[in-house]
Design a protein around this motif. Structure first.
Motif, short mmCIF file in Angstrom:
data_model
loop_
_atom_site.label_atom_id
_atom_site.label_comp_id
_atom_site.label_asym_id
_atom_site.label_seq_id
_atom_site.Cartn_x
_atom_site.Cartn_y
_atom_site.Cartn_z
N SER A 41 0.83 -1.20 0.00
CA SER A 41 0.00 0.00 0.00
C SER A 41 0.86 1.26 0.00
O SER A 41 2.06 1.22 0.32
CB SER A 41 -0.92 0.01 1.23
N THR A 43 0.60 5.49 1.14
CA THR A 43 -0.19 6.50 1.85
C THR A 43 0.42 7.88 1.67
O THR A 43 1.61 8.03 1.39
CB THR A 43 -0.29 6.19 3.35
N TYR A 104 -4.83 6.52 2.00
CA TYR A 104 -4.27 5.51 1.09
C TYR A 104 -4.50 5.95 -0.36
O TYR A 104 -5.57 6.43 -0.72
CB TYR A 104 -4.93 4.16 1.33
N VAL A 105 -3.47 5.76 -1.17
CA VAL A 105 -3.56 6.07 -2.60
C VAL A 105 -3.10 4.85 -3.39
O VAL A 105 -2.58 3.89 -2.83
CB VAL A 105 -2.68 7.30 -2.96
N LYS A 106 -3.27 4.91 -4.70
CA LYS A 106 -2.91 3.76 -5.53
C LYS A 106 -1.39 3.63 -5.61
O LYS A 106 -0.69 4.58 -5.96
CB LYS A 106 -3.49 3.91 -6.94
N SER A 111 -2.94 -2.05 -9.90
CA SER A 111 -4.24 -1.64 -10.43
C SER A 111 -5.35 -2.19 -9.54
O SER A 111 -5.27 -3.33 -9.05
CB SER A 111 -4.41 -2.17 -11.86
N ILE A 112 -6.37 -1.38 -9.35
CA ILE A 112 -7.50 -1.86 -8.54
C ILE A 112 -8.31 -2.92 -9.27
O ILE A 112 -9.17 -3.57 -8.67
CB ILE A 112 -8.42 -0.70 -8.12
N GLU A 219 -13.48 3.21 -5.60
CA GLU A 219 -12.06 3.23 -5.95
C GLU A 219 -11.20 3.60 -4.74
O GLU A 219 -10.22 2.93 -4.42
CB GLU A 219 -11.81 4.22 -7.08
N GLN A 220 -11.59 4.65 -4.05
CA GLN A 220 -10.83 5.09 -2.88
C GLN A 220 -10.85 4.05 -1.76
O GLN A 220 -9.86 3.85 -1.05
CB GLN A 220 -11.40 6.42 -2.35
N TYR A 223 -8.12 1.10 -2.21
CA TYR A 223 -6.67 1.34 -2.12
C TYR A 223 -6.01 0.70 -0.90
O TYR A 223 -4.90 0.16 -1.01
CB TYR A 223 -6.38 2.84 -2.15
N GLN A 325 -10.90 5.04 5.51
CA GLN A 325 -10.41 5.79 4.35
C GLN A 325 -11.30 7.02 4.16
O GLN A 325 -12.43 6.93 3.68
CB GLN A 325 -10.42 4.90 3.10
#
Length: 483
Positions: A41, A43, A104-106, A111-112, A219-220, A223, A325
């Motif tokens: 992950s 952040t 948290y970000v990608k 890929s999600i 989506e968020q 992550y 999140q």
């Protein structure tokens, strides 16, 4: 004064010992440790100008309150001083910690689309206008769920949403299914989808039938799962019907604060104990491991009908980490009548007592989540002296209103609720948020102090009522067409 502090310390020690004994009676703790879990992950620290502004305002307020305590300590009822100190420090911990909860970000090169997802929506006598908006918000997601499963749990004929769902499904590009069943409760309704899709998805997303999602909410919310230790993620919930009446405006402030402060603070420790069922994400392994217990949980010789979001999050916490999140946002409806609010909060408090006790028994004291749950029980006892002061000592013995106590609690409410201003809402301007914060924070605090605190005690005294949901028999909260 010395003996008051001594008794307070003794009380805390006794509660900790009781908690440890209960935990020891729960046997082995089921945490996933049989394989190496990878944390891929990523952040970031979210620091908008509103984060900085409100944090500075809070720090200044913190200093002012410290000065107030220094000069007024001798005027406070001596047997309430431990609570005053505990309440002040607890509020400071929650608010300050919440500012430093990472987002948290990608991660790079991930890929999600790696996650197969299913949105599970139980429906029971829901307002059709709000449910239509819920479905439309799913169609507009930046990351469409692979499956959407709607389970109608015995709604009245005139409230069925099947036709509405079918119209929407024709325009939805992924798989969607509607299933009607006789009313048996939210757990049974969710289980229809859990059991049918368990081997087909990696992440279950539970939302309520009145939760409208921001376009990137799913989506968020995905992550954090790039950290394989994370078993559940909770989204942030905002009050959709905040302009309905005085009650929704006042309750909305503390409702949002429960996410911006409490869950955000606990998430720093990866120890959120309840991810609200209106928007929560769970690894399918959590559902698969505990589905039998979830459907057959017996409390006071009765089959539990509520406490679903608490139990699902607690299962996840036992198996791994649970986080919040803040950028995964949904809007939901708050009660518009005091009677609805009281029934809702009574149900929440009952599950707090028996669900929290179950967690103390089955979670490990080595985990932060165990200590957070125990601290909630301890704070209830610590609150008792102020409860006595507000409801008995001042109005009955002294024959006066506890104005100073109420003003102090209102001040703490302002400090706590200032964190809510950091949300970028799509339904109101910053000016409107700020004015609502100024006008309704005091009323939100008074509702919590004078009503919800009573309901906490009422929930304890009626904790054995676990077989009845206790809310609507028909549509109870809705919106006008076109709103």
């Amino acid at each position: 004064m010395f003996y008051v502090w001594l008794l307070s310390l003794l009380y805390i020690v006794v509660m900790i010992l009781c908690g440890v004994m209960i935990s020891l009676s729960g046997g082995d703790k089921n945490r996933l440790e049989d394989k190496e879990q990878i944390d891929a992950s990523k952040t970031v620290s979210k620091r908008s100008k509103w984060h900085r502004f409100t944090l500075l305002a809070y720090l200044l307020s913190f200093i002012l309150v410290l000065f107030y305590h220094h000069y007024s300590i001798n005027s406070i009822l001596y047997w309430t001083i431990p609570f005053v100190v505990i309440a002040f420090m607890w509020n400071a911990f929650l608010t300050l910690s919440s500012y430093f909860n990472p987002i948290y970000v990608k991660p790079d090169n991930r890929s999600i689309s790696e996650f197969r997802t299913a949105v599970v929506i139980p429906v029971y006598n829901e307002d059709k206008e709000i449910f239509k908006k819920v479905l439309d918000s799913l169609s507009n997601q930046t990351c469409l769920p692979d499956y959407v499963y709607v389970i109608e749990d015995g709604s009245l004929e005139e409230n069925k949403c099947e036709d509405l769902f079918n119209d929407w499904r024709n325009k939805f590009s992924n798989k969607a299914k509607y299933f009607y069943k006789e009313n048996a409760g939210k757990r049974e309704a969710q289980a229809v989808a859990f059991q049918e899709l368990n081997n087909l998805v990696d992440i279950f997303i539970t939302i309520d039938s009145d939760t409208i999602l921001n376009e990137d909410a799913i989506e968020q919310g995905l992550y954090p799962f790039f950290d394989e230790k994370i078993m559940s993620v909770g989204g942030a919930l905002l009050d959709y019907n905040n302009r309905d009446n005085f009650l929704t405006r006042a309750v909305g402030v503390s409702f949002v604060s429960a996410f911006s402060n409490g869950r955000s603070a606990y998430s720093r420790l990866k120890a959120v104990n309840v991810n609200h069922g209106c928007l929560a994400f769970y690894r399918s392994i959590v559902i698969d491991t505990y589905i039998d217990h979830y459907l057959s949980q017996i409390v006071f010789s009765q089959k539990a009908k509520f406490g679903d979001d608490r139990m699902l999050t607690q299962y996840a916490s036992i198996m791994g980490d649970t986080v919040y999140q803040e950028t995964s946002i949904g809007y939901t409806l708050n009660p518009i009548k005091l009677s609805h609010l009281m029934r809702q909060r009574s149900r929440w408090w009952r599950s707090f007592w028996w669900g929290g006790l179950w967690f103390i028994k089955h979670q490990s004291p080595k985990r932060a989540a165990w200590w957070i749950q125990l601290s909630h029980f301890i704070s209830f006892g610590a609150y008792t002296p102020v409860f006595i002061a507000v409801y008995f000592y001042y109005p009955i013995i002294k024959m006066q209103l506890p104005i100073v106590v109420l003003l102090y609690m209102i001040a703490l409410g302002y400090f706590r609720n200032i964190r809510t201003l950091t949300f970028d809402r799509n339904d109101m301007s910053k000016l409107y948020q700020f004015v609502s914060y100024l006008l309704f924070s005091p009323f939100s605090t008074l509702i919590n102090l004078l009503i919800c605190s009573i309901l906490q005690i009422y929930g304890l005294l009626t904790v054995w009522k676990v077989a009845n949901w206790g809310t609507r028999k028909n549509v109870e909260v809705g919106i006008d067409k076109g709103e």
